[in-house]
Design a protein around this motif. Structure first.
Motif, PDB file in Angstrom:
ATOM      1  N   ILE A  38       1.011  -1.291  -0.232  1.00 26.58           N
ATOM      2  CA  ILE A  38      -0.202  -0.072  -0.096  1.00 26.58           C
ATOM      3  C   ILE A  38       0.888   1.313   0.144  1.00 26.58           C
ATOM      4  N   TYR A  39       2.023   1.070   0.632  1.00 24.47           N
ATOM      5  CA  TYR A  39       2.855   2.355   0.727  1.00 24.47           C
ATOM      6  C   TYR A  39       4.264   2.107  -0.367  1.00 24.47           C
ATOM      7  N   ASN A  40       4.001   1.307  -1.363  1.00 22.24           N
ATOM      8  CA  ASN A  40       4.823   1.176  -2.353  1.00 22.24           C
ATOM      9  C   ASN A  40       6.188   0.579  -1.904  1.00 22.24           C
ATOM     10  N   LYS A  41       6.093  -0.394  -0.753  1.00 24.10           N
ATOM     11  CA  LYS A  41       7.224  -0.723  -0.413  1.00 24.10           C
ATOM     12  C   LYS A  41       7.093  -2.417  -0.474  1.00 24.10           C
ATOM     13  N   PHE A  42       6.358  -2.736  -1.123  1.00 21.07           N
ATOM     14  CA  PHE A  42       6.237  -4.343  -1.232  1.00 21.07           C
ATOM     15  C   PHE A  42       7.673  -5.215  -1.530  1.00 21.07           C
ATOM     16  N   TRP A  43       8.179  -4.681  -2.457  1.00 22.07           N
ATOM     17  CA  TRP A  43       9.520  -5.462  -2.787  1.00 22.07           C
ATOM     18  C   TRP A  43      10.530  -5.312  -1.574  1.00 22.07           C
ATOM     19  N   GLN A  44      10.645  -4.105  -1.070  1.00 26.00           N
ATOM     20  CA  GLN A  44      11.559  -3.856   0.255  1.00 26.00           C
ATOM     21  C   GLN A  44      11.058  -4.819   1.054  1.00 26.00           C
ATOM     22  N   TYR A  45       9.925  -4.885   1.414  1.00 21.53           N
ATOM     23  CA  TYR A  45       9.385  -5.934   2.554  1.00 21.53           C
ATOM     24  C   TYR A  45       9.823  -7.604   1.996  1.00 21.53           C
ATOM     25  N   HIS A  46       9.512  -7.916   0.844  1.00 19.12           N
ATOM     26  CA  HIS A  46       9.752  -9.055   0.206  1.00 19.12           C
ATOM     27  C   HIS A  46      11.256  -9.398   0.427  1.00 19.12           C
ATOM     28  N   ASP A  47      12.203  -8.635   0.173  1.00 24.74           N
ATOM     29  CA  ASP A  47      13.531  -8.805   0.282  1.00 24.74           C
ATOM     30  C   ASP A  47      14.027  -8.995   1.550  1.00 24.74           C
ATOM     31  N   LEU A  48      13.441  -7.974   2.433  1.00 28.43           N
ATOM     32  CA  LEU A  48      13.732  -8.466   3.739  1.00 28.43           C
ATOM     33  C   LEU A  48      13.382  -9.621   4.487  1.00 28.43           C
ATOM     34  N   ALA A  49      12.065 -10.010   4.160  1.00 25.54           N
ATOM     35  CA  ALA A  49      11.405 -11.203   4.736  1.00 25.54           C
ATOM     36  C   ALA A  49      12.191 -12.236   4.190  1.00 25.54           C
ATOM     37  N   PHE A  50      12.659 -12.158   3.061  1.00 22.47           N
ATOM     38  CA  PHE A  50      13.524 -13.762   2.559  1.00 22.47           C
ATOM     39  C   PHE A  50      15.046 -13.488   2.822  1.00 22.47           C
ATOM     40  N   SER A  51      15.520 -12.557   3.314  1.00 21.86           N
ATOM     41  CA  SER A  51      16.821 -12.437   4.047  1.00 21.86           C
ATOM     42  C   SER A  51      16.823 -12.793   5.339  1.00 21.86           C
ATOM     43  N   GLU A  52      15.695 -12.497   6.005  1.00 18.20           N
ATOM     44  CA  GLU A  52      15.670 -12.807   7.449  1.00 18.20           C
ATOM     45  C   GLU A  52      14.759 -13.861   7.826  1.00 18.20           C
ATOM     46  N   GLN A  53      14.473 -14.815   6.884  1.00 15.39           N
ATOM     47  CA  GLN A  53      13.488 -15.955   7.188  1.00 15.39           C
ATOM     48  C   GLN A  53      13.916 -16.914   8.084  1.00 15.39           C
ATOM     49  N   GLN A  54      15.082 -17.005   8.754  1.00 16.64           N
ATOM     50  CA  GLN A  54      15.548 -17.927   9.670  1.00 16.64           C
ATOM     51  C   GLN A  54      14.874 -17.426  10.985  1.00 16.64           C
ATOM     52  N   SER A  55      14.344 -16.198  11.074  1.00 16.22           N
ATOM     53  CA  SER A  55      13.759 -15.603  12.213  1.00 16.22           C
ATOM     54  C   SER A  55      12.379 -15.543  12.094  1.00 16.22           C
ATOM     55  N   ILE A  56      11.531 -16.185  11.253  1.00 14.42           N
ATOM     56  CA  ILE A  56      10.312 -15.950  10.735  1.00 14.42           C
ATOM     57  C   ILE A  56       9.384 -16.235  11.952  1.00 14.42           C
ATOM     58  N   GLY A  57       8.182 -15.534  11.943  1.00 19.09           N
ATOM     59  CA  GLY A  57       7.334 -15.593  13.040  1.00 19.09           C
ATOM     60  C   GLY A  57       6.484 -14.466  12.797  1.00 19.09           C
ATOM     61  N   LYS A  58       5.227 -14.320  13.671  1.00 19.01           N
ATOM     62  CA  LYS A  58       4.360 -13.215  13.730  1.00 19.01           C
ATOM     63  C   LYS A  58       4.999 -11.922  14.029  1.00 19.01           C
ATOM     64  N   ALA A  59       5.488 -11.802  15.132  1.00 15.87           N
ATOM     65  CA  ALA A  59       6.459 -10.868  15.701  1.00 15.87           C
ATOM     66  C   ALA A  59       7.408 -10.497  14.708  1.00 15.87           C
ATOM     67  N   ALA A  60       7.934 -11.223  13.985  1.00 16.05           N
ATOM     68  CA  ALA A  60       9.108 -10.763  13.237  1.00 16.05           C
ATOM     69  C   ALA A  60       8.529 -10.184  11.920  1.00 16.05           C
ATOM     70  N   ALA A  61       7.470 -10.612  11.419  1.00 16.44           N
ATOM     71  CA  ALA A  61       6.814 -10.063  10.412  1.00 16.44           C
ATOM     72  C   ALA A  61       6.415  -8.630  10.492  1.00 16.44           C
ATOM     73  N   GLU A  62       5.905  -8.595  11.735  1.00 13.61           N
ATOM     74  CA  GLU A  62       5.865  -7.101  12.039  1.00 13.61           C
ATOM     75  C   GLU A  62       6.942  -6.233  12.272  1.00 13.61           C
ATOM     76  N   LYS A  63       7.996  -6.692  12.937  1.00 15.97           N
ATOM     77  CA  LYS A  63       9.030  -5.954  13.304  1.00 15.97           C
ATOM     78  C   LYS A  63       9.645  -5.453  11.678  1.00 15.97           C
ATOM     79  N   TRP A  64       9.525  -6.525  10.770  1.00 17.33           N
ATOM     80  CA  TRP A  64      10.166  -6.089   9.453  1.00 17.33           C
ATOM     81  C   TRP A  64       9.375  -4.981   8.907  1.00 17.33           C
TER      82      TRP A  64
END
Length: 68
Positions: A38-64
């Motif tokens: 919505i804020y034109n930051k989908f790809w930034q979030y996508h890239d961060l989520a994939f680079s940090e996927q070892q710490s995935i979780g609901k709290a991590a998703a919100e932190k990202w």
């Protein structure tokens, strides 16, 4: 050339086309990615989520989301 990305979380709690939960936190990450979009930051979030996927979780998703 047209590139299309389909955000298709592999978890039946948010995707009726999936029969079981393959990835426990897929829905949390997918929802936050859509919100970032919505804020034109989908790809930034996508890239961060994939680079940090070892710490995935609901709290991590919100932190990202706050990181971008």
């Amino acid at each position: 050339m047209l590139f299309v990305f389909k955000n298709y979380p592999l978890d039946n709690s948010c995707n009726a086309n999936v029969t079981k939960a393959y990835h426990e936190h897929a829905c949390s990450v997918a929802i936050m990615a859509r919100c970032a979009g919505i804020y034109n930051k989908f790809w930034q979030y996508h890239d961060l989520a994939f680079s940090e996927q070892q710490s995935i979780g609901k709290a991590a998703a919100e932190k990202w989301a706050y990181k971008i």
